[in-house]
Design a protein around this motif. Structure first.
Motif, PDB file in Angstrom:
ATOM      1  N   LEU A  29       1.016  -1.260  -0.001  1.00  0.00           N
ATOM      2  CA  LEU A  29       0.104   0.210  -0.064  1.00  0.00           C
ATOM      3  C   LEU A  29       0.866   1.308   0.201  1.00  0.00           C
ATOM      4  O   LEU A  29       0.670   2.058  -0.832  1.00  0.00           O
ATOM      5  CB  LEU A  29      -0.978  -0.088   1.181  1.00  0.00           C
ATOM      6  N   PHE A  30       1.729   1.161   0.987  1.00  0.00           N
ATOM      7  CA  PHE A  30       2.737   2.679   0.927  1.00  0.00           C
ATOM      8  C   PHE A  30       3.522   2.618  -0.216  1.00  0.00           C
ATOM      9  O   PHE A  30       3.321   3.730  -0.774  1.00  0.00           O
ATOM     10  CB  PHE A  30       3.702   2.077   2.009  1.00  0.00           C
ATOM     11  N   GLU A  31       3.864   1.397  -0.793  1.00  0.00           N
ATOM     12  CA  GLU A  31       4.689   1.739  -2.250  1.00  0.00           C
ATOM     13  C   GLU A  31       3.897   2.324  -3.183  1.00  0.00           C
ATOM     14  O   GLU A  31       4.127   3.157  -4.155  1.00  0.00           O
ATOM     15  CB  GLU A  31       5.291   0.633  -2.587  1.00  0.00           C
ATOM     16  N   ARG A  32       2.646   1.638  -3.396  1.00  0.00           N
ATOM     17  CA  ARG A  32       1.977   2.459  -4.381  1.00  0.00           C
ATOM     18  C   ARG A  32       1.325   3.789  -4.249  1.00  0.00           C
ATOM     19  O   ARG A  32       1.316   4.478  -5.103  1.00  0.00           O
ATOM     20  CB  ARG A  32       0.225   1.518  -4.389  1.00  0.00           C
ATOM     21  N   LEU A  33       1.142   4.178  -2.792  1.00  0.00           N
ATOM     22  CA  LEU A  33       0.832   5.391  -2.716  1.00  0.00           C
ATOM     23  C   LEU A  33       2.132   6.597  -3.140  1.00  0.00           C
ATOM     24  O   LEU A  33       1.675   7.667  -3.206  1.00  0.00           O
ATOM     25  CB  LEU A  33       0.579   5.722  -1.184  1.00  0.00           C
ATOM     26  N   THR A  35       4.201   5.836  -5.343  1.00  0.00           N
ATOM     27  CA  THR A  35       4.615   5.661  -6.850  1.00  0.00           C
ATOM     28  C   THR A  35       3.641   5.845  -7.884  1.00  0.00           C
ATOM     29  O   THR A  35       4.093   5.933  -9.073  1.00  0.00           O
ATOM     30  CB  THR A  35       5.524   4.263  -6.866  1.00  0.00           C
ATOM     31  N   ASP A  36       2.557   5.799  -7.415  1.00  0.00           N
ATOM     32  CA  ASP A  36       1.463   5.948  -8.488  1.00  0.00           C
ATOM     33  C   ASP A  36       1.308   7.429  -8.995  1.00  0.00           C
ATOM     34  O   ASP A  36       1.280   8.023  -8.231  1.00  0.00           O
ATOM     35  CB  ASP A  36       0.126   5.464  -7.987  1.00  0.00           C
ATOM     36  N   PRO A  37       1.586   7.511 -10.142  1.00  0.00           N
ATOM     37  CA  PRO A  37       1.451   8.961 -10.749  1.00  0.00           C
ATOM     38  C   PRO A  37       0.182   9.622 -10.556  1.00  0.00           C
ATOM     39  O   PRO A  37       0.286  10.683 -10.225  1.00  0.00           O
ATOM     40  CB  PRO A  37       1.604   8.583 -12.397  1.00  0.00           C
ATOM     41  N   LEU A  42       1.159  16.089  -8.140  1.00  0.00           N
ATOM     42  CA  LEU A  42       1.365  17.323  -7.647  1.00  0.00           C
ATOM     43  C   LEU A  42       1.855  17.217  -5.998  1.00  0.00           C
ATOM     44  O   LEU A  42       1.413  18.089  -5.164  1.00  0.00           O
ATOM     45  CB  LEU A  42       0.087  18.047  -7.405  1.00  0.00           C
ATOM     46  N   CYS A  43       2.587  16.039  -5.871  1.00  0.00           N
ATOM     47  CA  CYS A  43       3.169  15.950  -4.302  1.00  0.00           C
ATOM     48  C   CYS A  43       4.434  16.096  -4.224  1.00  0.00           C
ATOM     49  O   CYS A  43       5.397  16.630  -3.686  1.00  0.00           O
ATOM     50  CB  CYS A  43       2.341  14.719  -3.667  1.00  0.00           C
ATOM     51  N   PHE A  44       5.231  14.943  -5.087  1.00  0.00           N
ATOM     52  CA  PHE A  44       6.721  14.730  -4.892  1.00  0.00           C
ATOM     53  C   PHE A  44       7.029  13.918  -6.187  1.00  0.00           C
ATOM     54  O   PHE A  44       6.201  13.402  -6.885  1.00  0.00           O
ATOM     55  CB  PHE A  44       7.156  14.220  -3.780  1.00  0.00           C
ATOM     56  N   ASP A  45       8.365  13.905  -6.470  1.00  0.00           N
ATOM     57  CA  ASP A  45       8.796  13.046  -7.444  1.00  0.00           C
ATOM     58  C   ASP A  45       8.739  11.658  -7.035  1.00  0.00           C
ATOM     59  O   ASP A  45       8.826  11.241  -5.875  1.00  0.00           O
ATOM     60  CB  ASP A  45      10.331  13.369  -7.711  1.00  0.00           C
ATOM     61  N   ARG A  46       8.664  10.807  -7.888  1.00  0.00           N
ATOM     62  CA  ARG A  46       8.816   9.245  -7.485  1.00  0.00           C
ATOM     63  C   ARG A  46      10.130   8.926  -6.759  1.00  0.00           C
ATOM     64  O   ARG A  46      11.095   9.221  -7.391  1.00  0.00           O
ATOM     65  CB  ARG A  46       8.778   8.534  -8.659  1.00  0.00           C
ATOM     66  N   PRO A  47       9.999   8.523  -5.558  1.00  0.00           N
ATOM     67  CA  PRO A  47      11.286   8.034  -5.026  1.00  0.00           C
ATOM     68  C   PRO A  47      12.043   6.950  -5.551  1.00  0.00           C
ATOM     69  O   PRO A  47      11.284   6.152  -6.047  1.00  0.00           O
ATOM     70  CB  PRO A  47      10.905   7.791  -3.309  1.00  0.00           C
ATOM     71  N   TYR A 100      -1.760  13.450   4.044  1.00  0.00           N
ATOM     72  CA  TYR A 100      -2.516  12.318   3.330  1.00  0.00           C
ATOM     73  C   TYR A 100      -2.521  11.863   2.226  1.00  0.00           C
ATOM     74  O   TYR A 100      -2.092  12.746   1.411  1.00  0.00           O
ATOM     75  CB  TYR A 100      -4.352  12.830   3.776  1.00  0.00           C
ATOM     76  N   LEU A 101      -2.554  10.803   1.893  1.00  0.00           N
ATOM     77  CA  LEU A 101      -2.537  10.129   0.561  1.00  0.00           C
ATOM     78  C   LEU A 101      -3.366   9.109   0.162  1.00  0.00           C
ATOM     79  O   LEU A 101      -3.621   8.317   1.023  1.00  0.00           O
ATOM     80  CB  LEU A 101      -1.211   9.356   0.043  1.00  0.00           C
ATOM     81  N   LEU A 102      -4.224   9.409  -0.870  1.00  0.00           N
ATOM     82  CA  LEU A 102      -5.468   8.317  -1.045  1.00  0.00           C
ATOM     83  C   LEU A 102      -5.165   7.714  -2.268  1.00  0.00           C
ATOM     84  O   LEU A 102      -4.725   8.243  -3.162  1.00  0.00           O
ATOM     85  CB  LEU A 102      -6.780   9.151  -1.063  1.00  0.00           C
ATOM     86  N   LEU A 103      -5.460   6.226  -2.360  1.00  0.00           N
ATOM     87  CA  LEU A 103      -5.418   5.551  -3.710  1.00  0.00           C
ATOM     88  C   LEU A 103      -6.510   6.351  -4.683  1.00  0.00           C
ATOM     89  O   LEU A 103      -7.492   6.789  -4.160  1.00  0.00           O
ATOM     90  CB  LEU A 103      -5.788   4.191  -3.345  1.00  0.00           C
ATOM     91  N   PRO A 104      -5.958   6.214  -5.889  1.00  0.00           N
ATOM     92  CA  PRO A 104      -6.956   6.888  -7.004  1.00  0.00           C
ATOM     93  C   PRO A 104      -8.222   6.400  -6.899  1.00  0.00           C
ATOM     94  O   PRO A 104      -9.332   7.327  -7.376  1.00  0.00           O
ATOM     95  CB  PRO A 104      -6.269   6.548  -8.236  1.00  0.00           C
ATOM     96  N   GLU A 105      -8.474   5.288  -6.774  1.00  0.00           N
ATOM     97  CA  GLU A 105      -9.971   4.791  -6.834  1.00  0.00           C
ATOM     98  C   GLU A 105     -10.807   5.283  -5.887  1.00  0.00           C
ATOM     99  O   GLU A 105     -12.046   5.353  -5.705  1.00  0.00           O
ATOM    100  CB  GLU A 105     -10.034   3.218  -6.883  1.00  0.00           C
ATOM    101  N   PHE A 106     -10.056   5.987  -4.964  1.00  0.00           N
ATOM    102  CA  PHE A 106     -11.034   6.552  -3.700  1.00  0.00           C
ATOM    103  C   PHE A 106     -10.845   8.037  -3.683  1.00  0.00           C
ATOM    104  O   PHE A 106     -11.397   8.845  -2.806  1.00  0.00           O
ATOM    105  CB  PHE A 106     -10.321   5.859  -2.319  1.00  0.00           C
ATOM    106  N   HIS A 107     -10.287   8.778  -4.789  1.00  0.00           N
ATOM    107  CA  HIS A 107     -10.238  10.122  -4.947  1.00  0.00           C
ATOM    108  C   HIS A 107     -11.733  10.382  -4.911  1.00  0.00           C
ATOM    109  O   HIS A 107     -12.630  10.064  -5.647  1.00  0.00           O
ATOM    110  CB  HIS A 107      -9.544  10.550  -6.088  1.00  0.00           C
ATOM    111  N   GLY A 108     -12.224  11.718  -4.624  1.00  0.00           N
ATOM    112  CA  GLY A 108     -13.595  12.176  -4.731  1.00  0.00           C
ATOM    113  C   GLY A 108     -14.579  11.800  -3.949  1.00  0.00           C
ATOM    114  O   GLY A 108     -15.725  11.983  -3.938  1.00  0.00           O
ATOM    115  N   GLN A 109     -14.166  11.025  -2.933  1.00  0.00           N
ATOM    116  CA  GLN A 109     -15.126  10.335  -2.259  1.00  0.00           C
ATOM    117  C   GLN A 109     -15.390  10.920  -0.668  1.00  0.00           C
ATOM    118  O   GLN A 109     -15.894   9.991   0.391  1.00  0.00           O
ATOM    119  CB  GLN A 109     -14.954   8.478  -2.294  1.00  0.00           C
ATOM    120  N   HIS A 110     -14.801  11.870  -0.588  1.00  0.00           N
ATOM    121  CA  HIS A 110     -14.723  12.468   0.841  1.00  0.00           C
ATOM    122  C   HIS A 110     -13.824  11.681   1.817  1.00  0.00           C
ATOM    123  O   HIS A 110     -13.751  12.098   3.241  1.00  0.00           O
ATOM    124  CB  HIS A 110     -15.933  13.159   1.320  1.00  0.00           C
TER     125      HIS A 110
END
Length: 182
Positions: A29-33, A35-37, A42-47, A100-110
């Protein structure tokens, strides 16, 4: 109370979420958060792999109020039992810097505003933390909306303060303060 006992006792609950400290089991989970473009654009470069490993290990250190390491909580939807992201803060001189970082499939769900408000409510109640800050990269409108919903106000703009890729961005500094009698 020992550090490991302190962190294992942390559980923040909201209407839809249970938030508990990250463990070694959430490495994917952490790795996906990190590295996922769609998450980091708009947060940081891929580590690098080494940077990612160091960041993850630093989040596993048990959080204590008198230290400046990050409290990193995994947000899990209580109904589906699916992880939706991570949230937390680092406390320095009485000011909690939130993130905070959210997986893309949960963006826009508050989930961002729900988790942040739950985290702040817990921190005020359990640790009497009354000052909060967030740094948002220019253009990250979704994060700015989350902060506004939770009562944060834009305090400062630092021009060309942060580089992602080859582009410089302004940092938007948000603050939230409570009267200490809350």
């Amino acid at each position: 109370m020992k550090g490991s006992e302190l962190i294992s006792s942390i559980a923040v609950e909201t209407e839809r979420l249970m938030m508990v400290p990250i463990t070694i089991k959430e490495r994917a989970l952490f790795e996906r958060l990190q590295t996922d473009p769609a998450v980091i654009e708009l947060c940081f470069d891929r580590p690098s792999d080494a940077q990612l490993d160091a960041k993850f290990r630093s989040k596993l250190v048990p959080w204590q109020p008198n230290q400046d390491n990050w409290l990193c909580l995994v947000m899990t939807n209580k109904e589906s039992q699916r992880a939706v992201g991570i949230t937390g803060f680092s406390l320095c001189e009485g000011v909690a810097e939130v993130g905070y970082l959210l997986l893309p499939e949960f963006h826009g769900q508050h989930y961002g505003s729900e988790s942040l408000q739950g985290l702040i409510d817990w921190a005020v109640s359990e640790h009497q933390i009354y000052e909060y800050q967030a740094v948002v990269t220019q253009g990250n409108i979704a994060s700015e909306r989350v902060l506004h919903k939770c009562g944060f106000r834009l305090e400062q703009v630092r021009m060309d303060a942060y580089q992602i890729g080859s582009k410089l961005y302004d940092d938007h500094i948000y603050r939230l303060s409570f009267n200490q009698s809350v």
